[in-house]
Every structure is written in C-alpha cells, then in structure tokens.
Design a protein around this motif. Structure first.
Motif, mmCIF file in Angstrom:
data_model
loop_
_atom_site.group_PDB
_atom_site.id
_atom_site.type_symbol
_atom_site.label_atom_id
_atom_site.label_comp_id
_atom_site.label_asym_id
_atom_site.label_seq_id
_atom_site.Cartn_x
_atom_site.Cartn_y
_atom_site.Cartn_z
ATOM 1 N N TYR A 64 8.926 11.835 40.304
ATOM 2 C CA TYR A 64 8.231 10.691 39.486
ATOM 3 C C TYR A 64 8.137 10.851 38.034
ATOM 4 C CZ TYR A 64 4.470 7.543 38.353
ATOM 5 O OH TYR A 64 3.899 6.441 37.953
ATOM 6 N N ALA A 65 7.931 12.234 37.610
ATOM 7 C CA ALA A 65 7.666 12.070 36.291
ATOM 8 C C ALA A 65 9.042 11.909 35.484
ATOM 9 C CB ALA A 65 7.402 13.729 35.857
ATOM 10 N N VAL A 66 10.307 12.638 36.163
ATOM 11 C CA VAL A 66 11.721 12.567 35.702
ATOM 12 C C VAL A 66 11.853 11.029 35.719
ATOM 13 C CG1 VAL A 66 13.955 12.721 36.143
ATOM 14 C CG2 VAL A 66 12.424 14.736 36.479
ATOM 15 N N TRP A 67 11.683 10.217 36.698
ATOM 16 C CA TRP A 67 12.088 8.837 36.466
ATOM 17 C C TRP A 67 11.375 7.960 35.573
ATOM 18 C CZ3 TRP A 67 15.086 5.510 39.851
ATOM 19 C CH2 TRP A 67 16.209 6.034 40.428
ATOM 20 N N ALA A 68 9.830 8.475 35.649
ATOM 21 C CA ALA A 68 9.186 7.668 34.535
ATOM 22 C C ALA A 68 9.709 7.886 32.892
ATOM 23 C CB ALA A 68 7.723 8.088 34.689
ATOM 24 N N ILE A 69 9.883 9.163 32.535
ATOM 25 C CA ILE A 69 10.019 9.449 31.330
ATOM 26 C C ILE A 69 11.712 9.087 30.747
ATOM 27 C CG2 ILE A 69 10.467 11.735 29.928
ATOM 28 C CD1 ILE A 69 8.387 12.961 31.299
ATOM 29 N N LEU A 70 12.519 9.482 31.681
ATOM 30 C CA LEU A 70 13.830 9.176 31.466
ATOM 31 C C LEU A 70 14.002 7.663 31.555
ATOM 32 C CD1 LEU A 70 16.135 11.625 33.335
ATOM 33 C CD2 LEU A 70 15.219 11.676 31.087
ATOM 34 N N GLN A 71 13.259 6.713 32.353
ATOM 35 C CA GLN A 71 13.492 5.340 32.482
ATOM 36 C C GLN A 71 12.849 4.743 31.166
ATOM 37 O OE1 GLN A 71 12.519 3.405 36.196
ATOM 38 N NE2 GLN A 71 11.659 1.661 35.228
ATOM 39 N N SER A 72 11.740 5.304 30.742
ATOM 40 C CA SER A 72 11.029 4.724 29.478
ATOM 41 C C SER A 72 12.207 5.039 28.226
ATOM 42 C CB SER A 72 9.883 5.487 29.197
ATOM 43 O OG SER A 72 9.143 4.924 27.928
ATOM 44 N N THR A 73 12.651 6.278 28.317
ATOM 45 C CA THR A 73 13.735 6.532 27.336
ATOM 46 C C THR A 73 14.873 5.589 27.172
ATOM 47 O OG1 THR A 73 12.985 8.874 27.489
ATOM 48 C CG2 THR A 73 15.018 8.464 26.379
ATOM 49 N N ILE A 74 15.465 5.279 28.420
ATOM 50 C CA ILE A 74 16.436 4.588 28.357
ATOM 51 C C ILE A 74 16.251 2.944 27.979
ATOM 52 C CG2 ILE A 74 18.283 3.418 30.136
ATOM 53 C CD1 ILE A 74 18.385 6.087 31.559
ATOM 54 N N PHE A 75 15.176 2.466 28.317
ATOM 55 C CA PHE A 75 14.643 1.425 27.811
ATOM 56 C C PHE A 75 14.532 1.156 26.511
ATOM 57 C CE2 PHE A 75 12.788 0.503 32.492
ATOM 58 C CZ PHE A 75 14.068 0.375 32.918
ATOM 59 N N ARG A 76 13.916 2.110 26.128
ATOM 60 C CA ARG A 76 13.675 2.092 24.291
ATOM 61 C C ARG A 76 15.184 2.226 23.706
ATOM 62 N NH1 ARG A 76 8.601 3.304 22.144
ATOM 63 N NH2 ARG A 76 7.247 2.391 23.729
ATOM 64 N N ALA A 77 16.188 2.942 24.096
ATOM 65 C CA ALA A 77 17.388 3.224 23.624
ATOM 66 C C ALA A 77 18.302 1.833 23.670
ATOM 67 C CB ALA A 77 18.207 4.313 24.351
ATOM 68 N N ILE A 78 17.947 1.235 24.756
ATOM 69 C CA ILE A 78 18.646 -0.125 25.134
ATOM 70 C C ILE A 78 18.232 -1.046 24.066
ATOM 71 C CG2 ILE A 78 18.758 -2.133 26.293
ATOM 72 C CD1 ILE A 78 18.772 -0.387 28.855
ATOM 73 N N GLU A 79 16.900 -1.241 23.731
ATOM 74 C CA GLU A 79 16.358 -2.225 22.590
ATOM 75 C C GLU A 79 16.850 -1.799 21.586
ATOM 76 O OE1 GLU A 79 12.080 -1.827 23.053
ATOM 77 O OE2 GLU A 79 12.084 -2.961 24.881
ATOM 78 N N SER A 80 17.053 -0.471 20.886
ATOM 79 C CA SER A 80 17.526 -0.107 19.597
ATOM 80 C C SER A 80 19.056 0.242 19.663
ATOM 81 C CB SER A 80 16.868 1.424 19.318
ATOM 82 O OG SER A 80 15.568 1.393 19.475
ATOM 83 N N GLY A 81 19.896 0.075 20.716
ATOM 84 C CA GLY A 81 21.137 -0.132 20.608
ATOM 85 C C GLY A 81 21.661 1.365 20.612
ATOM 86 N N ILE A 82 21.004 2.458 20.892
ATOM 87 C CA ILE A 82 21.578 3.854 20.888
ATOM 88 C C ILE A 82 22.123 4.352 22.088
ATOM 89 C CG2 ILE A 82 20.888 6.175 20.054
ATOM 90 C CD1 ILE A 82 18.148 5.105 19.017
ATOM 91 N N SER A 83 23.454 4.037 22.274
ATOM 92 C CA SER A 83 24.079 4.530 23.430
ATOM 93 C C SER A 83 24.179 5.767 23.714
ATOM 94 C CB SER A 83 25.729 3.713 23.488
ATOM 95 O OG SER A 83 26.268 4.146 22.152
ATOM 96 N N GLU A 84 24.234 6.650 22.820
ATOM 97 C CA GLU A 84 24.362 8.101 23.061
ATOM 98 C C GLU A 84 23.167 8.646 23.622
ATOM 99 O OE1 GLU A 84 26.595 7.188 19.246
ATOM 100 O OE2 GLU A 84 24.544 6.610 19.955
ATOM 101 N N VAL A 85 21.965 8.157 23.664
ATOM 102 C CA VAL A 85 20.912 8.549 24.325
ATOM 103 C C VAL A 85 21.025 8.358 25.889
ATOM 104 C CG1 VAL A 85 18.341 8.336 24.408
ATOM 105 C CG2 VAL A 85 19.223 8.301 22.297
ATOM 106 N N ILE A 86 21.622 7.099 26.056
ATOM 107 C CA ILE A 86 21.589 6.531 27.378
ATOM 108 C C ILE A 86 22.567 7.313 28.211
ATOM 109 C CG2 ILE A 86 22.244 4.429 28.976
ATOM 110 C CD1 ILE A 86 21.185 2.777 26.763
ATOM 111 N N GLU A 87 23.777 7.628 27.349
ATOM 112 C CA GLU A 87 24.639 8.432 28.085
ATOM 113 C C GLU A 87 24.359 9.878 28.193
ATOM 114 O OE1 GLU A 87 28.987 10.432 26.533
ATOM 115 O OE2 GLU A 87 28.132 9.093 25.382
ATOM 116 N N GLU A 88 23.697 10.563 27.452
ATOM 117 C CA GLU A 88 23.104 11.912 27.824
ATOM 118 C C GLU A 88 22.189 11.842 28.813
ATOM 119 O OE1 GLU A 88 24.342 14.605 26.613
ATOM 120 O OE2 GLU A 88 25.622 13.411 25.035
#
Length: 378
Positions: A64-88
């Motif tokens: 649950y914590a993994v999904w919550a943290i990584l999902q929030s990180t990915i969504f923020r990276a999408i808004e900022s256009g940082i593809s490297e974060v999503i890739e990792e």
C-alpha cells in the motif's frame, strides 16, 4: 616581459600577448563548460537519489505504501514533464504502471501535452495495446477524446503565436488518431454524446479564431510590401539606368554592373510576385482547422522566403544602378553601398527570421514523437 630596442622604444613580446589572449578565452569558455558539467552531475545525482528512494520504499514490503508513494511521485513527474523519474520508478516497480486502472499515466501524458513521457510510455508494447482500446468507465472517453481537449495554458504558451499553437494541437490529435487508438475509437461517443472530432472543434474554436486573425494580419501586411516590390521591379525594368541609345539598346549594356542590375531586378520581380500569390492564398483560404497543420504554414513559409529574396534582390539592383551612374565620378562608391544595402536586409532577417525558423522547424522539422529509450520496451 619587455624587450627594449635602440632609441628607447619598447614593446611587449608577442608570446606574452598570446598567453594573455589565450587566458581570456579560457576564462570566457570556462563558465559555460562548468555549468554544463554541473548540470550533468546534478542530473546523475538526481537519478541516483530516485533509485535510492525507490529501493527504500520497496524494501519496506508494504504494498500500500509503495503504491501510494510511487504513484504520487509519478503523477508529480507527469505534471513537470520529468520522464527520467517515471522511467526509474517503473523499472524499479513495474506494476506501478497500472496505477489508477492503468489509464491515468497515459491520460495525463496526453492531457498535459508531455511528449517526452508519451514517447517513453509509447514504447511499452503491452501497455500501448491496452490503452489503444481502453475507455474510461465514468466519462466514456478514450485517448483520442483526451487529445482533442485544449492544452493546459502553461504548455500551450511555450509556443508563440496562435497559428503555431493550433498546429501543435493538431499534431497531438493526429498522432493519437493515427498511431495509437483503434479505428473504432475515432468515431466513438463520450458521455456527452460527442466524438473526438466534435470535442476538438468545441475546445479549439477560440484558438482557431485567434489563429485565423494572426494569419490574416500577417498575410495582409506582407502582401502590401510584396505588392510594392512587384510594382517597383516592374517599373524599373523599363526605366533602365542611363537610358537607351537611339536604336533602343541600353547605354550601359556592356558593363558588368548592368548585367547584375538586370538579373537582380528579374529575381526581385518574380520573387515578389510569388510572395504575393502565397499571401493571397492565405487570405482566401477557408481556414479549416486541418489547414493549420500543413497548408497555411507552408504558404506562409514560402511567402516569407520569397519576400526576403525580393527585398535582397531589389537592394542589389539599387546598388548596381548607383554604381553605374556614379562610378565615373565617385570610384569608391561600391564599398559604402555594400554596407548600406546590407542594413535593411539584416533588419528584415532579425525581425522575420525567428518566425520563419519556427514555421520551418514546426512544419518540416523532426517530429516531437519519437523513441527515446530502449530500456522501456517490453
């Protein structure tokens, strides 16, 4: 080091002067090189930080914590256009791609107009196949409906000019329509009873109107200038410098400058006439939305190129005329004429070339949609 000559004269050694200039050049280049190096170091450290953070989160063995943290990180990276974060994040925990029913990642990349993230996710064949036929259960929208909506202001405003903004919106819509969704999705209705094309028309009607006005104003102003060029070049062709002899041949027919005058005037006439036709083609266009993708930018590009060519040729013809008339009395006139003639051409280049470069690059340049990282293909 100084070297003294007879008579009390002195001069600095050329070797010392060369070292001084070399040092100044190094100082001038050092700062940009150091900035590039610092950016690369920061980029590498950021990737290492993301990897470490993912390892720590995954190491807690709390799904649950993994999904919550990584999902929030990915969504923020999408808004900022940082593809490297999503890739990792995806490489560290591949299942995270199915967050929010597997649709949000691609949906956000399209709605936020983040081409880097789109290019990254597009390479994942299994995920792309899922998205190609996926329909949101709440809104009944597929990926083409999302692409048909207007870009967020912060992404739309990175392109100058309503016409080029409309072109970029069409490029996104055509990319999703041609290379992603299945044929059945192109005419599918959403919850509001609209197809993707209907959504695009409604969402972009104001931008389309602004693009029409921009095209008309630019074409109208350029048409006036090009028409003056046509008139001037046509009149000058029958009023050659120096006049004509009794038998009708020009007085300066045997001079090289007269040949330059004739060639330049002919180029100015045909170039300005072509430019007028292109701008008239823009003014009489139907201004459909699809015209902003290729037809109107192409006409504007051709018109501006030939307008610049006609201006340059006209100034060359003018310089050749003055050279013919004044060469016998003012022999040094050639060099000043060359400098003076280059001023208007240079001003036109400074004022209009940025627009021309943007038109050429956005219409004929490389597509913003391309593969960028083979590690994500699976």
């Amino acid at each position: 080091m100084r070297i003294y000559l007879q008579g009390g004269k002195e001069f600095f050694c050329s070797k010392f002067t060369s070292k001084v200039w070399f040092k100044r050049i190094l100082q001038y280049l050092a700062s940009p090189i150091k900035n590039i190096y610092d950016m690369k170091i920061t980029h590498r450290q950021a990737k290492e930080l993301v990897n470490l953070s993912c390892s720590i989160v995954i190491g807690r063995h709390d799904q649950y914590a993994v999904w919550a943290i990584l999902q929030s990180t990915i969504f923020r990276a999408i808004e900022s256009g940082i593809s490297e974060v999503i890739e990792e994040c995806i490489l560290a925990y591949p299942s995270i791609i199915w967050a929010s029913d597997g649709f949000y990642l691609f949906h956000s990349a399209i709605s936020q107009r983040q081409e880097k993230i789109y290019n990254l996710v597009y390479q994942m064949s299994s995920y792309k196949t899922f998205i190609a036929s996926h329909v949101n259960h709440d809104t009944k929208e597929n990926a083409l409906h999302i692409a048909a909506k207007l870009s967020p202001p912060h992404r739309l405003n990175i392109i100058n000019g309503a016409a080029l903004q409309m072109q970029r919106e069409l490029q996104w819509f055509k990319e999703i329509e041609t290379n992603l969704v299945q044929p059945a999705c192109k005419n599918a209705y959403n919850k509001a009873g609209k197809t993707p094309r209907m959504v695009f028309t409604d969402a972009h009607k104001d931008l389309l109107k602004e693009g029409q006005e921009w095209m008309k104003e630019t074409a109208s102003s350029s048409t006036v200038v090009a028409t003056l060029m046509v008139t001037m070049a046509f009149v000058v062709a029958f009023a050659v410098p120096g006049g004509n002899k009794n038998e009708g041949s020009p007085v300066y027919l045997d001079r090289g400058a007269f040949t330059l005058f004739v060639i330049s005037d002919a180029i100015a006439l045909f170039s300005s006439a072509t430019s007028v036709l292109m701008f008239l083609g823009i003014l009489t266009s139907r201004y459909a939305a699809d015209d902003f993708l290729y037809t109107l930018p192409k006409r504007m590009t051709i018109g501006l190129v030939f307008l610049f060519l006609s201006l340059a040729a006209t100034l060359v013809a003018f310089s050749a005329t003055l050279s013919l008339v004044l060469q016998d009395k003012v022999t040094w006139i050639a060099a000043p004429l060359l400098v003076i003639t280059s001023i208007p051409v240079g001003l036109f280049g400074v004022l209009q070339f940025p627009l021309l470069i943007k038109l050429v690059y956005s219409t004929y340049g490389p597509s913003i949609f391309h593969k960028q990282n083979k590690r994500m293909i699976h």
